[in-house]
Structures are given as C-alpha cells and as structure tokens.
Scaffold this motif. Structure first.
Motif, PDB file in Angstrom:
ATOM      1  N   SER A  78       0.804  -1.219   0.000  1.00 53.43           N
ATOM      2  CA  SER A  78       0.000   0.000   0.000  1.00 53.43           C
ATOM      3  C   SER A  78       0.838   1.272   0.000  1.00 53.43           C
ATOM      4  O   SER A  78       0.299   2.372   0.028  1.00 53.43           O
ATOM      5  N   SER A  79       2.174   1.139  -0.044  1.00 53.05           N
ATOM      6  CA  SER A  79       3.041   2.319   0.002  1.00 53.05           C
ATOM      7  C   SER A  79       3.473   2.732  -1.393  1.00 53.05           C
ATOM      8  O   SER A  79       3.469   1.938  -2.339  1.00 53.05           O
ATOM      9  N   LEU A  80       3.890   3.978  -1.511  1.00 54.51           N
ATOM     10  CA  LEU A  80       4.359   4.491  -2.796  1.00 54.51           C
ATOM     11  C   LEU A  80       5.639   3.793  -3.244  1.00 54.51           C
ATOM     12  O   LEU A  80       5.912   3.684  -4.436  1.00 54.51           O
ATOM     13  N   ALA A  81       6.406   3.275  -2.280  1.00 57.39           N
ATOM     14  CA  ALA A  81       7.631   2.547  -2.618  1.00 57.39           C
ATOM     15  C   ALA A  81       7.338   1.321  -3.470  1.00 57.39           C
ATOM     16  O   ALA A  81       8.178   0.872  -4.257  1.00 57.39           O
ATOM     17  N   SER A  82       6.129   0.751  -3.336  1.00 54.25           N
ATOM     18  CA  SER A  82       5.768  -0.434  -4.124  1.00 54.25           C
ATOM     19  C   SER A  82       5.557  -0.090  -5.598  1.00 54.25           C
ATOM     20  O   SER A  82       5.484  -0.989  -6.439  1.00 54.25           O
ATOM     21  N   LYS A  83       5.434   1.189  -5.924  1.00 59.17           N
ATOM     22  CA  LYS A  83       5.222   1.619  -7.309  1.00 59.17           C
ATOM     23  C   LYS A  83       6.541   1.930  -8.015  1.00 59.17           C
ATOM     24  O   LYS A  83       6.540   2.329  -9.183  1.00 59.17           O
ATOM     25  N   VAL A  84       7.644   1.758  -7.274  1.00 56.51           N
ATOM     26  CA  VAL A  84       8.950   2.156  -7.802  1.00 56.51           C
ATOM     27  C   VAL A  84       9.906   0.971  -7.773  1.00 56.51           C
ATOM     28  O   VAL A  84       9.973   0.231  -6.782  1.00 56.51           O
ATOM     29  N   THR A  85      10.646   0.802  -8.838  1.00 61.27           N
ATOM     30  CA  THR A  85      11.726  -0.178  -8.892  1.00 61.27           C
ATOM     31  C   THR A  85      13.045   0.570  -8.826  1.00 61.27           C
ATOM     32  O   THR A  85      13.297   1.469  -9.618  1.00 61.27           O
ATOM     33  N   GLY A  86      13.876   0.192  -7.875  1.00 60.87           N
ATOM     34  CA  GLY A  86      15.150   0.880  -7.681  1.00 60.87           C
ATOM     35  C   GLY A  86      15.558   0.741  -6.228  1.00 60.87           C
ATOM     36  O   GLY A  86      14.723   0.673  -5.331  1.00 60.87           O
ATOM     37  N   GLN A  87      16.853   0.706  -5.994  1.00 54.78           N
ATOM     38  CA  GLN A  87      17.351   0.404  -4.653  1.00 54.78           C
ATOM     39  C   GLN A  87      17.605   1.647  -3.811  1.00 54.78           C
ATOM     40  O   GLN A  87      17.995   1.542  -2.656  1.00 54.78           O
ATOM     41  N   TRP A  88      17.333   2.837  -4.356  1.00 57.95           N
ATOM     42  CA  TRP A  88      17.747   4.044  -3.654  1.00 57.95           C
ATOM     43  C   TRP A  88      16.609   4.782  -2.942  1.00 57.95           C
ATOM     44  O   TRP A  88      16.839   5.459  -1.945  1.00 57.95           O
ATOM     45  N   ALA A  89      15.388   4.693  -3.470  1.00 59.80           N
ATOM     46  CA  ALA A  89      14.331   5.591  -2.995  1.00 59.80           C
ATOM     47  C   ALA A  89      13.421   4.977  -1.936  1.00 59.80           C
ATOM     48  O   ALA A  89      12.519   5.656  -1.443  1.00 59.80           O
ATOM     49  N   GLY A  90      13.638   3.730  -1.554  1.00 56.05           N
ATOM     50  CA  GLY A  90      12.719   3.062  -0.631  1.00 56.05           C
ATOM     51  C   GLY A  90      12.521   3.801   0.679  1.00 56.05           C
ATOM     52  O   GLY A  90      11.402   3.956   1.177  1.00 56.05           O
ATOM     53  N   SER A  91      13.624   4.283   1.238  1.00 55.99           N
ATOM     54  CA  SER A  91      13.533   4.948   2.534  1.00 55.99           C
ATOM     55  C   SER A  91      12.760   6.256   2.463  1.00 55.99           C
ATOM     56  O   SER A  91      12.252   6.747   3.483  1.00 55.99           O
ATOM     57  N   LEU A  92      12.668   6.845   1.276  1.00 56.28           N
ATOM     58  CA  LEU A  92      11.971   8.122   1.106  1.00 56.28           C
ATOM     59  C   LEU A  92      10.483   7.938   0.823  1.00 56.28           C
ATOM     60  O   LEU A  92       9.711   8.885   0.970  1.00 56.28           O
ATOM     61  N   LEU A  93      10.084   6.734   0.421  1.00 53.88           N
ATOM     62  CA  LEU A  93       8.710   6.523  -0.046  1.00 53.88           C
ATOM     63  C   LEU A  93       7.914   5.550   0.821  1.00 53.88           C
ATOM     64  O   LEU A  93       6.689   5.464   0.689  1.00 53.88           O
ATOM     65  N   THR A  94       8.571   4.784   1.680  1.00 54.05           N
ATOM     66  CA  THR A  94       7.880   3.728   2.427  1.00 54.05           C
ATOM     67  C   THR A  94       6.759   4.272   3.296  1.00 54.05           C
ATOM     68  O   THR A  94       5.704   3.641   3.442  1.00 54.05           O
ATOM     69  N   GLY A  95       6.942   5.456   3.891  1.00 55.57           N
ATOM     70  CA  GLY A  95       5.931   5.997   4.768  1.00 55.57           C
ATOM     71  C   GLY A  95       4.790   6.701   4.074  1.00 55.57           C
ATOM     72  O   GLY A  95       3.880   7.228   4.724  1.00 55.57           O
ATOM     73  N   VAL A  96       4.808   6.693   2.734  1.00 53.15           N
ATOM     74  CA  VAL A  96       3.759   7.358   1.958  1.00 53.15           C
ATOM     75  C   VAL A  96       2.844   6.297   1.362  1.00 53.15           C
ATOM     76  O   VAL A  96       3.279   5.482   0.539  1.00 53.15           O
ATOM     77  N   LEU A  97       1.585   6.304   1.795  1.00 52.10           N
ATOM     78  CA  LEU A  97       0.619   5.341   1.257  1.00 52.10           C
ATOM     79  C   LEU A  97       0.008   5.878  -0.037  1.00 52.10           C
ATOM     80  O   LEU A  97       0.140   7.061  -0.360  1.00 52.10           O
ATOM     81  N   VAL A  98      -0.658   4.985  -0.758  1.00 50.31           N
ATOM     82  CA  VAL A  98      -1.217   5.380  -2.053  1.00 50.31           C
ATOM     83  C   VAL A  98      -2.728   5.210  -2.063  1.00 50.31           C
ATOM     84  O   VAL A  98      -3.284   4.321  -1.407  1.00 50.31           O
ATOM     85  N   ALA A  99      -3.387   6.088  -2.812  1.00 52.47           N
ATOM     86  CA  ALA A  99      -4.840   6.021  -3.002  1.00 52.47           C
ATOM     87  C   ALA A  99      -5.145   6.378  -4.444  1.00 52.47           C
ATOM     88  O   ALA A  99      -4.443   7.195  -5.054  1.00 52.47           O
ATOM     89  N   GLU A 100      -6.197   5.773  -4.976  1.00 57.63           N
ATOM     90  CA  GLU A 100      -6.526   6.016  -6.380  1.00 57.63           C
ATOM     91  C   GLU A 100      -7.036   7.444  -6.601  1.00 57.63           C
ATOM     92  O   GLU A 100      -6.773   8.042  -7.642  1.00 57.63           O
TER      93      GLU A 100
END
Length: 300
Positions: free
Chosen positions: A191-213
């Motif tokens: 449910s986090s924005l990190a799941s929408k991104v492939t790459g090893q660098w940005a996970g820590s910046l996006l994990t706490g951001v959830l996504v909604a349609e």
C-alpha cells in the motif's frame, strides 16, 4: 494358208521373248540404279552432309539453352535490381528515423540536464536518483511530488567515506543517498508508494507514503494515518494527518521521471534502429556484389 497360224504363233512367240528381254533389262537397270543410290549414300559428301546436320542440331540446341540461360539471368538481374532499390529505400527510411530519434534524444537530454544537472559544485557528481528509478505507469506525478528536490539526489555507495569531497563542495545544493542504508530498508508495503517504484535508492523516502486512487479514497485513509505517515493520489494530491498539499509544478523538474523513462526507451529504440541499419547496409553491399556478378555472367 495352212501355214499362217503357225507363222502367227512364231511371231507372237518372238514378241513374247522380246518383251521378256526388255523386262530383264529393266530389272537389271533398276538393280543398277539401286546399287548406285546405295553407293551414293555412302559417299564422303553424304557423310559430310550428315555430320553438318548433326552439328547444326547441336548448335540449335546449345543456342536454345543459351537463350534460356540469358532470359533467366535477365530476370534475376531485374529482380536483384528491384531488391536493391527496396533495400536502399528502407535504409534511407531507417537512417531518417535514426536522425529524428537522435534529435529527440538530444532535446530530452537537454531538458533533463536542465532539471537534474544541479547547481554549482553539484555538477561534478554523476548519477542522480531520477536516473535510477523505474516507476509504474500512472504514478510518476505522485513520485515526483513526494521526492521533489530528492530527484536530484546523488546516489553513492557510502557517503561516510566521501568527507574529502564534501569539504571541496563550496557552492550549490547537494543531497546524497547512501546505498548502505537503503539496503537495510524492509520490503515496501503493497500500500506504500515505494511499491510503485523499482530501484534500490528511494525506498527509505517513499515507504511511509501510502497510495490512493483518488481524493475520496485518500480522505478515507487519512483518519487512520500515524504522524509519520501520509497518503498520495495518482495525480499528486498529498495528504497528512492534518495537512494537504497540491503541487502543480511548472518548473524544469516537472515530468523528469516520464522524461527519464522516455530517454531509456529511446536509447533502446536507437540501438535497435542502428542494428537494422547495419544489417541493411551489409545486405545492400551483398546485393550490389551479386548484381555485378550477374551482369558479368550475362556478358559472358
């Protein structure tokens, strides 16, 4: 008078004998003529005539074969010339397409450089975060909204060992992302924005951001957010526990992720186009050589 019948019989007998002699002479003449004709057919002249006739037949046969071969060569030459024209036209088209793509690549790179090139001493650093990301289609605006200036962050293996370079950084804005820290981040929640991104660098910046349609779904999720969480929609509406941010940026950073993906796709297309051009060039050279050989064969 009694002797007349006998005399007539003798006369008739004499005539019969004469006719028989004539018949014998005619038969002998026929036999002589036949022998002369047979002798004539065996003469050197007749043999020469027969030889010439045989040679003439061979020449006519060879001429027919040669004409058939010539017709076949002419057809093959015509087909090869047509093939050469088709290859040439396709080669010109591919070269034109390559030039067009190179021009587009140059424009995109200029825009991307303006957006991510950094200021001052940051230009000495090589790889930006935006260049390492692969974003699920439709979520680029959301990722750009959350990352903001972090899109210009420089990715390094371990910035604790780079103090001497940091000491020389005298002007501009610089953000470093450390691989050593990003590798220990737990896998992103679905449910986090990190799941929408492939790459090893940005996970820590996006994990706490959830996504909604959409905004309605985001508002429903807001009441369940912790103080360290936020939620963002596809189109970039970003909500926290007690705040909402709408960013419709028009600066150079807008669209950097889509542009980066377009550049990567264009790079692949350029490679494929160049491979096609190389193959067509080889084929055109081969066809030209084959055409020359066919034309030489036709002259022979």
């Amino acid at each position: 008078k009694s002797g007349e019948p006998r005399q007539q019989a003798e006369v008739e007998q004499s005539r019969i004998q004469h006719l028989e002699q004539v018949l014998r002479r005619l038969a002998e003449r026929i036999e002589t003529v036949q022998q002369e004709y047979q002798g004539l057919s065996d003469s050197p002249v007749q043999e020469e005539i027969a030889l010439v006739q045989a040679q003439l037949a061979e020449v006519e046969l060879a001429l027919g074969d040669h004409q058939a071969r010539l017709d076949s060569l002419n057809l093959e030459i015509e087909n090869t010339r047509q093939k050469s024209l088709e290859i040439g036209a396709e080669l010109d088209q591919q070269r034109g397409q390559l030039q067009s793509m190179l021009g587009r690549q140059s424009s995109l790179e200029a825009l991307q450089q303006a957006a991510l090139g950094g200021e001052g001493d940051q230009q000495q650093w090589i790889e930006n975060l935006a260049e390492t990301l692969q974003v699920e289609p439709g979520w680029e605006t959301a990722v750009e909204t959350v990352l903001g200036n972090y899109l210009q962050a420089v990715c390094v293996d371990d910035f604790t060992s780079m103090s001497h370079q940091l000491d020389s950084f005298g002007k501009g804005h610089l953000v470093l992302l450390d691989r050593a820290e990003t590798e220990v981040i737990k896998p992103a929640l679905a449910s986090s924005l990190a799941s929408k991104v492939t790459g090893q660098w940005a996970g820590s910046l996006l994990t706490g951001v959830l996504v909604a349609e959409d905004l309605s779904a985001a508002l429903s999720m807001r009441k369940h957010l912790s103080s360290a969480q936020s939620v963002i929609t596809r189109d970039g509406l970003w909500l926290g526990v007690n705040w909402l941010r709408v960013a419709r940026d028009q600066d150079a950073r807008a669209g950097v992720l889509k542009r980066q993906q377009a550049l990567e796709s264009l790079t692949r297309e350029l490679s494929e186009c160049q491979s096609i051009i190389d193959a067509l060039s080889v084929e055109k050279t081969t066809i030209a050589q084959a055409l020359r050989e066919l034309e030489v064969s036709r002259e022979d």
